[in-house]
Write an enzyme that holds these catalytic residues in place. Structure first.
Site, PDB file in Angstrom:
ATOM      1  N   ARG A  25       7.284   0.181  19.897  1.00 38.35           N
ATOM      2  CA  ARG A  25       6.572  -1.095  19.769  1.00 38.35           C
ATOM      3  C   ARG A  25       7.489  -2.280  20.079  1.00 38.35           C
ATOM      4  O   ARG A  25       7.424  -3.319  19.430  1.00 38.35           O
ATOM      5  CB  ARG A  25       5.958  -1.256  18.380  1.00 38.35           C
TER       6      ARG A  25
ATOM      7  N   LYS B 210      10.248   7.320   6.181  1.00 38.90           N
ATOM      8  CA  LYS B 210       8.844   7.540   6.543  1.00 38.90           C
ATOM      9  C   LYS B 210       8.616   9.033   6.408  1.00 38.90           C
ATOM     10  O   LYS B 210       9.135   9.812   7.217  1.00 38.90           O
ATOM     11  CB  LYS B 210       8.594   7.067   7.970  1.00 38.90           C
TER      12      LYS B 210
ATOM     13  N   GLU C 286       2.218  10.558  10.026  1.00 41.36           N
ATOM     14  CA  GLU C 286       2.198  10.685  11.487  1.00 41.36           C
ATOM     15  C   GLU C 286       3.212  11.722  11.973  1.00 41.36           C
ATOM     16  O   GLU C 286       4.100  11.419  12.773  1.00 41.36           O
ATOM     17  CB  GLU C 286       2.442   9.310  12.136  1.00 41.36           C
TER      18      GLU C 286
ATOM     19  N   ARG D 245       8.460   4.379   2.433  1.00 36.69           N
ATOM     20  CA  ARG D 245       7.276   3.714   2.991  1.00 36.69           C
ATOM     21  C   ARG D 245       5.974   4.348   2.498  1.00 36.69           C
ATOM     22  O   ARG D 245       5.894   5.566   2.334  1.00 36.69           O
ATOM     23  CB  ARG D 245       7.337   3.720   4.516  1.00 36.69           C
TER      24      ARG D 245
ATOM     25  N   ARG E 294      -9.300   5.877   5.882  1.00 39.75           N
ATOM     26  CA  ARG E 294      -7.883   5.586   6.051  1.00 39.75           C
ATOM     27  C   ARG E 294      -7.425   4.429   5.174  1.00 39.75           C
ATOM     28  O   ARG E 294      -6.306   4.417   4.674  1.00 39.75           O
ATOM     29  CB  ARG E 294      -7.616   5.296   7.533  1.00 39.75           C
TER      30      ARG E 294
ATOM     31  N   LYS F 242       2.705  -1.780   3.606  1.00 42.48           N
ATOM     32  CA  LYS F 242       2.237  -2.682   4.669  1.00 42.48           C
ATOM     33  C   LYS F 242       1.284  -3.730   4.104  1.00 42.48           C
ATOM     34  O   LYS F 242       0.562  -3.462   3.153  1.00 42.48           O
ATOM     35  CB  LYS F 242       1.540  -1.886   5.779  1.00 42.48           C
TER      36      LYS F 242
ATOM     37  N   ASP G 232      -3.182  -1.094   9.410  1.00 45.23           N
ATOM     38  CA  ASP G 232      -1.971  -1.096  10.221  1.00 45.23           C
ATOM     39  C   ASP G 232      -1.853  -2.378  11.034  1.00 45.23           C
ATOM     40  O   ASP G 232      -2.062  -2.354  12.240  1.00 45.23           O
ATOM     41  CB  ASP G 232      -1.984   0.130  11.138  1.00 45.23           C
TER      42      ASP G 232
ATOM     43  N   GLU H  66       5.571  -5.127   3.595  1.00 52.60           N
ATOM     44  CA  GLU H  66       6.043  -4.978   4.982  1.00 52.60           C
ATOM     45  C   GLU H  66       5.142  -5.770   5.921  1.00 52.60           C
ATOM     46  O   GLU H  66       3.936  -5.566   5.961  1.00 52.60           O
ATOM     47  CB  GLU H  66       6.031  -3.481   5.360  1.00 52.60           C
TER      48      GLU H  66
ATOM     49  N   GLU I  67       2.631  -5.874  17.741  1.00 55.56           N
ATOM     50  CA  GLU I  67       2.021  -4.649  18.249  1.00 55.56           C
ATOM     51  C   GLU I  67       0.525  -4.806  18.539  1.00 55.56           C
ATOM     52  O   GLU I  67       0.069  -4.505  19.633  1.00 55.56           O
ATOM     53  CB  GLU I  67       2.243  -3.509  17.244  1.00 55.56           C
TER      54      GLU I  67
ATOM     55  N   GLU J 259      -7.637 -13.867  17.634  1.00 48.98           N
ATOM     56  CA  GLU J 259      -8.712 -13.201  16.884  1.00 48.98           C
ATOM     57  C   GLU J 259     -10.062 -13.414  17.563  1.00 48.98           C
ATOM     58  O   GLU J 259     -10.884 -12.501  17.624  1.00 48.98           O
ATOM     59  CB  GLU J 259      -8.746 -13.740  15.444  1.00 48.98           C
TER      60      GLU J 259
END
Ligand code: BDP
Length: 679
Positions: A160, A282, A286, A319, A336, A360, A365, A387, A393, A511
């Site tokens: 990223r 982490k 993922e 994290r 999620r 986060k 995300d 975070e 990104e 946005e």
């Protein structure tokens, strides 16, 4: 060059009155104290002052004959009166005082690094041409941890990353010329950053070996560079290291062999770097390994590492970005957004004192618009930090303009009501609500080896603003923008007004032409730039917008939805659950509604989609006009850089506008009230 120097331009001061005032003071400067960061402060004065004031500078240790005295308070005691001493005693180690008496201007830090912060404070004011003859400043950072996470890979790529290659690594080697690392440290310390992790949270093959003798000498050298600027170094680690590096067959946190392996490892690291910060982890996220493999939970996993680091005061930054990324889109029972809270909240109280959970800012995300993560603050007995993502990104990848300070300010201002009214995220992360031992803010960095560090020169404002905001969250977005513009581009009022206007509108503009009303995720999968409305919709990563012929949005209500809303305190549960109360900008995050549903703005959802997308595109045209007006006011290098990016942004906005409008026109069959062309 100008682009390289970001906000530390130290341009010659042309205004003669200001210049005389400063010259008079800098005639005799005294720096006491020998500390490492005081040395950095001294170097900075040496760099800045001759450039700004067009004069030779002598720095001595002669207190009596100096008009500026700089030092650690322990060396300045005789200069400070009781009142000043007690002011310093009331603030943290990182705090400083700047005072003027008839004779002298004094910068006194509570520690060596505080001296550096004090010097940067003064230099900033000088870059802003302020009167520095009657200062009375007492400053300390509001947050304890003020961290950046580099997502740099050893091969030199950056996950990223939108600004070139890594300044740390090239082709699986550490860069030889460390000038940029040092300059990066300077920039970061100038805005008060005090911690950094230097490798990607996804720790792949070779990076796993960073914590071995093979690479520790190199890491040690980098830690030394950052140390000189008061920045503590951390490494991301691979939870499966005992298998990959060691010769164990397991990484089970309950196995004695595994525990001992990490204990030995910690010793080895601290031999090289006695003030090593600790690990960023982490895990079970993922495809990264973690404690779940062994039927252990995240408290078990992090505590095992915490025990290894404890003897050295090391920390584990663990994290909370943990969710099932292998969902079946037909299975609507998983959400999620719920995942972080569902995984971590039940573990409250089980973490060691040197574990900090990194959460986060939103439950998903880093989308352009998300509600605030309900996990933040919800674990009173567990250290947490929030975070953010300075790297853009999902917010335009430093091609499109998106000034993120207003977004972060909204997050910090959010009142969680976790302990009744007044329990804002700002106070939680500052450690004032639950009295965490450690807390603060971390963010994914946005820099690379591009000449201007950040790809788009205007994206420098996000890095600058991140540091300034987390030092002092009460600064306004406007003030941060103004400071940054004047230091970066000089005191031209037209430049100031134009860029400020551009920055302050940029988030709304982005946005407007992208995913509407909080629904998010209409980006190209993998790349995360440009529109792809159904790109993720039927993929394993989750289901995001649920658009069909009748309506759009994700039902997260208590009664008919995923129940995510129940993770919030009242009054948020009621507000978010209630169609009449939920804020428009988050409507589709919480509810599935028909296209003709009327927003509080008075428009229908479908008309809102059309209007914002036409408007967003026009606003990018406006950005371009604004910028073009500065062609004679900004050096051509930086002017052309931004101009080229704005032109790409216009292309992007057009694609978004056309695809979003067309998609929803075809799905809904409802025409635009204003009969504009929809393809
Ligand atoms: C997502 C990124 C992915 C990161 C992940 C993370 O797309 O590249 O690895 O977050 O935060 O935003 O771990």
């Amino acid at each position: 060059s100008k682009k390289y120097n970001m906000w530390l331009q130290y341009q010659p001061i042309t205004d003669s009155k200001t210049k005389e005032q400063y010259q008079h003071l800098f005639d005799h400067v005294c720096v006491l104290s020998e500390g490492l960061q005081v040395q950095a402060a001294k170097d900075e004065v040496h760099t800045a002052v001759p450039q700004m004031l067009d004069m030779d500078l002598t720095i001595t240790e002669d207190i009596n004959n100096s008009k500026i005295v700089i030092g650690n308070k322990s060396d300045l005691a005789q200069l400070l009166d009781d009142n000043q001493q007690s002011k310093l005693a009331d603030i943290s180690d990182e705090g400083f005082l700047i005072v003027s008496n008839e004779k002298q201007l004094i910068i006194a830090g509570n520690s060596d690094v505080a001296v550096l912060y004090g010097v940067h404070h003064l230099l900033r004011r000088m870059q802003l041409h302020e009167d520095i003859t009657r200062l009375s400043v007492v400053e300390q950072p509001k947050n304890q941890f003020r961290m950046l996470n580099q997502w740099d890979n050893f091969d030199g790529s950056i996950e990223r990353g939108y600004s070139g290659r890594s300044i740390f690594y090239q082709y699986n080697q550490f860069v030889e010329d460390k000038t940029r690392i040092k300059d990066y440290a300077r920039f970061l310390s100038s805005v008060g950053i005090n911690a950094i992790s230097i490798n990607n949270v996804n720790v792949w093959e070779e990076e796993t070996f960073f914590i071995t003798k093979k690479y520790l000498p190199e890491i040690q050298a980098i830690a030394g560079i950052f140390r000189a600027y008061g920045i503590t170094l951390y490494l991301s680690i691979n939870f499966a290291s005992p298998i990959t590096i060691g010769d164990l067959h397991t990484a089970d946190p309950f196995e004695e062999d595994v525990k001992n392996w990490w204990k030995e490892k910690a010793k080895e690291i601290y031999d090289y770097i006695p003030d090593f910060g600790g690990f960023v982890v982490k895990a079970d996220s993922e495809n990264r390994p973690g404690p779940f493999t062994y039927d252990r939970d995240h408290a078990d996993g992090s505590n095992m590492l915490a025990e290894a680091l404890e003897p050295f005061q090391g920390k584990v930054i663990w994290r909370c970005f943990v969710y099932n990324h292998l969902q079946d889109w037909r299975d609507r029972s998983t959400d999620r957004a719920r995942a972080a809270y569902d995984h971590f909240k039940p573990l409250d109280g089980r973490f060691h004192e040197n574990v900090i959970l990194q959460v986060k800012n939103g439950p998903m995300d880093f989308q352009v618009r998300e509600p605030v993560s309900p996990l933040m603050g919800a674990m009173p007995h567990t250290n947490q930090m929030i975070e953010f993502q300075v790297a853009q990104e999902y917010t335009g990848q430093q091609i499109d303009l998106c000034y993120l300070i207003p977004q972060w300010k909204e997050v910090l201002a959010f009142d969680t009501y976790l302990k009744g009214e007044g329990t804002s995220i700002e106070e939680i992360v500052a450690g004032n609500i639950h009295h965490y031992k450690y807390s603060g803010i971390a963010a994914v960095s946005n820099i690379g080896d591009d000449g201007n560090w950040t790809g788009n020169t205007l994206a420098q404002a996000n890095l600058y603003g991140y540091g300034r905001l987390i030092w002092n969250p009460s600064l306004s977005s406007e003030q941060i923008a103004q400071e940054w513009i004047e230091q970066t581009f000089g005191m031209d009022e037209k430049v100031l007004n134009t860029i400020e206007d551009m920055l302050l509108n940029a988030w709304e503009i982005y946005e407007n032409y992208t995913a509407p009303l909080g629904v998010g995720w209409m980006v190209t999968p993998g790349v995360h730039y440009g529109p792809n409305i159904d790109g993720y919709e039927y993929a394993k990563w989750g289901t995001y917008h649920f658009a069909d012929r009748d309506g759009i949005g994700v039902d997260r209500t208590k009664e008919t939805g995923t129940g995510y809303i129940e993770q919030y305190q009242e009054p948020h549960q009621t507000i978010y659950n209630d169609l009449k109360q939920v804020p428009d900008e988050l409507l589709l995050f919480f509810h599935h509604v028909p296209y003709k549903y009327t927003l509080k703005s008075g428009k229908t959802v479908i008309q809102h989609i059309y209007d914002t997308h036409f408007k967003g595109f026009e606003q990018v045209e406006w950005l371009i006009d604004q910028w073009n007006g500065l062609s004679k006011h900004v050096d051509s290098d930086r002017f052309e850089n931004v101009k080229a990016r704005l032109e790409r942004q216009l292309e992007n906005a057009k694609e978004w506008r056309d695809q979003i409008n067309t998609y929803f026109y075809r799905k809904s069959g409802i025409s635009d009230q204003h009969e504009r062309t929809i393809y």
